[in-house]
Scaffold this motif. Structure first.
Motif, PDB file in Angstrom:
ATOM      1  N   ARG A  55     -35.222 -54.293  -1.462  1.00 56.11           N
ATOM      2  CA  ARG A  55     -36.532 -53.798  -1.912  1.00 56.11           C
ATOM      3  C   ARG A  55     -36.389 -52.402  -2.509  1.00 56.11           C
ATOM      4  NH1 ARG A  55     -39.199 -53.339   3.487  1.00 56.11           N
ATOM      5  NH2 ARG A  55     -37.009 -53.214   4.091  1.00 56.11           N
ATOM      6  N   PHE A  56     -37.190 -52.182  -3.559  1.00 54.78           N
ATOM      7  CA  PHE A  56     -37.402 -50.850  -4.109  1.00 54.78           C
ATOM      8  C   PHE A  56     -38.843 -50.481  -3.786  1.00 54.78           C
ATOM      9  CE2 PHE A  56     -34.385 -52.985  -7.020  1.00 54.78           C
ATOM     10  CZ  PHE A  56     -33.265 -52.224  -6.729  1.00 54.78           C
ATOM     11  N   ILE A  57     -39.017 -49.500  -2.895  1.00 56.36           N
ATOM     12  CA  ILE A  57     -40.347 -49.154  -2.383  1.00 56.36           C
ATOM     13  C   ILE A  57     -40.767 -47.827  -2.996  1.00 56.36           C
ATOM     14  CG2 ILE A  57     -41.708 -48.727  -0.305  1.00 56.36           C
ATOM     15  CD1 ILE A  57     -39.525 -50.284   1.235  1.00 56.36           C
ATOM     16  N   LEU A  58     -41.897 -47.841  -3.686  1.00 54.11           N
ATOM     17  CA  LEU A  58     -42.458 -46.644  -4.300  1.00 54.11           C
ATOM     18  C   LEU A  58     -43.731 -46.275  -3.548  1.00 54.11           C
ATOM     19  CD1 LEU A  58     -42.253 -44.605  -6.688  1.00 54.11           C
ATOM     20  CD2 LEU A  58     -43.826 -46.114  -7.936  1.00 54.11           C
ATOM     21  N   PRO A 115     -32.661 -51.536   6.920  1.00 56.58           N
ATOM     22  CA  PRO A 115     -31.820 -50.366   6.624  1.00 56.58           C
ATOM     23  C   PRO A 115     -31.940 -49.922   5.174  1.00 56.58           C
ATOM     24  CG  PRO A 115     -30.491 -52.346   6.738  1.00 56.58           C
ATOM     25  CD  PRO A 115     -31.872 -52.756   7.121  1.00 56.58           C
ATOM     26  N   PHE A 116     -31.579 -48.651   4.931  1.00 57.97           N
ATOM     27  CA  PHE A 116     -31.813 -48.039   3.635  1.00 57.97           C
ATOM     28  C   PHE A 116     -30.493 -47.790   2.907  1.00 57.97           C
ATOM     29  CE2 PHE A 116     -35.248 -46.631   6.476  1.00 57.97           C
ATOM     30  CZ  PHE A 116     -36.329 -47.197   5.814  1.00 57.97           C
ATOM     31  N   LEU A 117     -30.621 -47.751   1.579  1.00 59.74           N
ATOM     32  CA  LEU A 117     -29.491 -47.450   0.708  1.00 59.74           C
ATOM     33  C   LEU A 117     -29.599 -46.068   0.077  1.00 59.74           C
ATOM     34  CD1 LEU A 117     -29.148 -50.895  -1.119  1.00 59.74           C
ATOM     35  CD2 LEU A 117     -27.601 -49.961   0.593  1.00 59.74           C
ATOM     36  N   ILE A 177     -40.916 -53.641  -4.938  1.00 63.47           N
ATOM     37  CA  ILE A 177     -40.216 -54.447  -5.944  1.00 63.47           C
ATOM     38  C   ILE A 177     -39.021 -55.099  -5.257  1.00 63.47           C
ATOM     39  CG2 ILE A 177     -39.096 -54.403  -8.202  1.00 63.47           C
ATOM     40  CD1 ILE A 177     -40.555 -51.580  -8.487  1.00 63.47           C
ATOM     41  N   TYR A 178     -38.912 -56.413  -5.386  1.00 65.22           N
ATOM     42  CA  TYR A 178     -37.841 -57.153  -4.722  1.00 65.22           C
ATOM     43  C   TYR A 178     -36.668 -57.332  -5.679  1.00 65.22           C
ATOM     44  CZ  TYR A 178     -41.235 -58.123  -1.103  1.00 65.22           C
ATOM     45  OH  TYR A 178     -42.150 -57.984  -0.098  1.00 65.22           O
ATOM     46  N   GLY A 179     -35.448 -57.141  -5.108  1.00 71.14           N
ATOM     47  CA  GLY A 179     -34.240 -57.206  -5.917  1.00 71.14           C
ATOM     48  C   GLY A 179     -33.337 -58.336  -5.506  1.00 71.14           C
ATOM     49  N   VAL A 237     -42.168 -41.050  -3.812  1.00 69.67           N
ATOM     50  CA  VAL A 237     -40.897 -41.291  -3.151  1.00 69.67           C
ATOM     51  C   VAL A 237     -40.449 -42.708  -3.491  1.00 69.67           C
ATOM     52  CG1 VAL A 237     -39.643 -41.301  -0.963  1.00 69.67           C
ATOM     53  CG2 VAL A 237     -41.581 -39.764  -1.276  1.00 69.67           C
ATOM     54  N   LEU A 238     -39.206 -42.847  -3.932  1.00 70.35           N
ATOM     55  CA  LEU A 238     -38.616 -44.154  -4.214  1.00 70.35           C
ATOM     56  C   LEU A 238     -37.504 -44.402  -3.204  1.00 70.35           C
ATOM     57  CD1 LEU A 238     -38.363 -46.687  -5.962  1.00 70.35           C
ATOM     58  CD2 LEU A 238     -36.756 -45.414  -7.407  1.00 70.35           C
ATOM     59  N   ILE A 239     -37.621 -45.511  -2.481  1.00 69.85           N
ATOM     60  CA  ILE A 239     -36.672 -45.854  -1.419  1.00 69.85           C
ATOM     61  C   ILE A 239     -36.041 -47.192  -1.754  1.00 69.85           C
ATOM     62  CG2 ILE A 239     -36.375 -46.206   1.060  1.00 69.85           C
ATOM     63  CD1 ILE A 239     -39.134 -44.744   1.329  1.00 69.85           C
ATOM     64  N   SER A 240     -34.754 -47.274  -1.559  1.00 74.71           N
ATOM     65  CA  SER A 240     -34.014 -48.527  -1.737  1.00 74.71           C
ATOM     66  C   SER A 240     -33.595 -49.040  -0.366  1.00 74.71           C
ATOM     67  CB  SER A 240     -32.790 -48.306  -2.623  1.00 74.71           C
ATOM     68  OG  SER A 240     -32.027 -49.488  -2.719  1.00 74.71           O
ATOM     69  N   ALA A 241     -34.012 -50.273  -0.043  1.00 73.02           N
ATOM     70  CA  ALA A 241     -33.757 -50.847   1.277  1.00 73.02           C
ATOM     71  C   ALA A 241     -32.949 -52.125   1.147  1.00 73.02           C
ATOM     72  CB  ALA A 241     -35.066 -51.133   2.000  1.00 73.02           C
TER      73      ALA A 241
END
Length: 601
Positions: free
Chosen positions: A495-498, A468-470, A516-518, A481-485
């Motif tokens: 995850r921060f997906i670019l 799921p996404f934030l 990028i893992y958070g 596109v930058l996606i936060s999951a």
């Protein structure tokens, strides 16, 4: 044949068969009847004999009343006993013309094929007569769903109770009463089989899913192939350096002319200012418009006369809070600026999206979507600058024209995924997507709607990213596109997906550039941001479990800085001014301003 015997026989029978007599009545005169006596047929082994025709006997028949010209339904209304054991009479067959009869094909045995055109759904199954729209024989149905004429089914139920003490449907034998009779207002009943349509729709969805999976697999194969080629080049370069006794840097002798990693500048964040926006907690969204040189942040209203929420305007050069604009009664979820017009749009979980003029700070128009709660909004650019996008609580997407607020140009309703739409980002036309489109981020799905050529119709395609996404952020300058999951069973960390939009075999896909893992726990919806610097990209996000602000260098593929933050950072927004580049971090009621400095190693 004795004439007296014939008179006795005609007095007891109401009708004659064709084999016994041929009556040709004429009004006002009864002619004589010609009687033809038939002989018994000979046995099978007997020799055929020439039939002998006896002389006809002319007899004056008694006066018979002409039969009444009533339909079978009216005849059936007479008092008669209906036997439940009697099988149903055969259904009526439609008569065919003589020309059609001659054109019937014959079977190999020489027998003609009878055309059976049954009037299913057009006649009463009891009396086989057509039902009516009104009157005694009007169309009715029982609770089981079978159709009859009203007078017929009432007589049937009475007779059924008389014979078996139970009222039942004549077709399915289900118990029925007079209260189950329902009037239907239809002359012709035709059944539409929707099973094939549902099967086709399911097959279409399955084909679309398989096409997307195939495009994703091809994308993964292409990325793996590119990585393999780069590794082969690095291996060959290192091998030559070892043979020649080269220096230490693995990428020092790059012949491509691009900057090496050692030549790239390093960036750091320094706290510039921390000021309070309001005393009441409730800040969630922040947005900067370079076109208008304006920074806005959502907040809770501090005035008791105007309860609710609004936006606070902030001066970018000095970062001083300016005037407050009251927008809605509920928490603000999304904000969007218009680059070509002085407009600000706000979505706040209400049943309408509001448009404000930033010069007069007045509401110019409102847009609704079938009384559904709207969570997100966006304004397009260039040739579609009048387009407004809205997303509702159930995954629906709506397109409006700012010049016609009362109309919805187009709407897309979710079929499978019904999660709320949290962000919408228009994508401008480019070499890959010649007509452009728009990205739609839901809590559990990411979809790209591509505009068809020379039209405003959009074709949706679900992208190859697992939620799921934030949040989602689209940078029009870098086309990334930058996606936060959130974390899930497959990925224990957020995850921060670019990535960048691409096409494989005509199917839109998201080509992931960096992941990028958070933090492991993400109880709060926060929004990261991307900052383009020279030929590099910096990703800045908030780590909820460590309570830190993190900055990641995409080219170096490493985390270059972390800063402790005691409060939850809900949104991060890059701000470009003449004095330099800044990052504005929004907490529950404050704004932290960081200066972005660069240095060479």
């Amino acid at each position: 044949m004795d004439p007296e015997a014939y008179d006795d026989e005609t007095s007891t029978n109401d009708s004659f068969t064709d084999d016994e007599a041929i009556v040709n009545p004429v009004e006002g005169h009864q002619p004589a009847v010609e009687i033809e006596v038939q002989r018994d047929e000979p046995g099978e082994n007997a020799e055929p004999e020439q039939p002998t025709v006896p002389p006809p006997i002319l007899v004056d028949p008694p006066h018979l009343p002409s039969p009444p010209r009533n339909s079978r339904r009216i005849q059936g209304e007479e008092q008669e006993v209906i036997s439940l054991e009697t099988p149903s009479p055969p259904k009526k067959r439609k008569r065919i013309s003589a020309a059609a009869d001659k054109s019937l094909k014959k079977s190999p045995e020489g027998k003609a094929i009878v055309v059976d055109d049954e009037d299913d759904g057009l006649t009463c199954p009891i009396c086989l007569d057509s039902w009516e729209m009104s009157g005694e024989h009007r169309l009715v149905s029982l609770r089981c769903g079978h159709l009859f004429g009203e007078s017929c089914i009432r007589r049937w139920l009475n007779e059924s109770q008389r014979q078996s003490s139970v009222k039942v449907c004549p077709q399915c034998k289900t118990k029925a009463t007079f209260r189950d009779i329902r009037h239907l207002y239809a002359k012709r009943i035709q059944m539409l089989d929707t099973d094939i349509k549902e099967q086709l729709e399911a097959e279409r969805r399955r084909t679309h899913t398989l096409t997307t999976e195939l495009a994703t697999a091809k994308l993964a194969h292409t990325l793996a192939n590119e990585k393999l080629i780069l590794l082969q080049k690095d291996y060959a370069r290192l091998k030559e350096m070892v043979r020649a006794g080269g220096g230490r840097g693995a990428f020092g002798g790059d012949a491509s002319g691009q900057k090496s990693i050692q030549q790239l500048a390093t960036y750091r964040l320094y706290m510039e200012k921390n000021f309070e926006i309001t005393r009441e907690p409730g800040c969630r969204v922040m947005l900067y418009s370079a076109k208008h040189s304006m920074l806005v942040a959502s907040q809770k209203s501090a005035q008791n006369l105007f309860p609710g929420y609004g936006v606070r305007f902030i001066d970018p050069p000095t970062f001083k809070p300016l005037h407050f604009l009251h927008t809605s009664a509920l928490l603000i979820r999304d904000i969007a600026f218009s680059d070509s017009q002085n407009l600000l749009t706000v979505a706040s979980r209400e049943q309408k999206i509001k448009i404000f003029d930033i010069r007069t700070r007045l509401c110019s128009s409102m847009f609704t979507a079938h009384d559904k709660m709207l969570w997100s909004c966006a304004l397009d650019r260039n040739e579609r600058e009048h387009f407004l996008y809205g997303g509702d609580l159930r995954g629906g997407v709506y397109i409006y024209d700012l010049r016609f607020p009362e109309n919805i140009l187009c709407e897309f309703q979710a079929e499978v995924n019904l999660s709320p739409v949290i962000h919408i980002a228009p994508v401008q036309p480019n070499k890959i997507f010649t007509s452009g489109g728009f990205l739609v981020c839901q809590l559990t799905a990411l979809t790209f709607y591509e505009y068809a050529a020379a039209s405003d119709t959009a074709v949706p395609t679900r992208l190859n990213v697992e939620g799921p996404f934030l949040s989602m952020q689209y940078d029009a300058v870098q086309d990334t596109v930058l996606i936060s999951a959130r974390s899930n069973p497959n990925y224990p960390q957020s995850r921060f997906i670019l990535g960048r939009m691409d096409k494989i075999d005509g199917t839109p896909v998201l080509k992931v550039k960096a992941t990028i893992y958070g933090s492991k726990a993400t109880p709060v919806m926060t929004r990261p941001t991307q900052l383009g610097v020279e030929d590099n990209t910096l990703v800045v996000g908030y780590l909820q479990d460590n309570k830190q602000l993190m900055m990641h260098d995409v080219r170096r593929e490493e985390r270059v800085q972390t800063m402790p933050v005691n409060e939850v950072v809900y949104d991060i927004c890059p701000v470009a001014t003449q004095a330099g580049s800044y990052l504005a971090a929004l907490t529950d009621n404050k704004c932290r301003v960081y200066k972005v400095n660069s240095s060479m190693r």
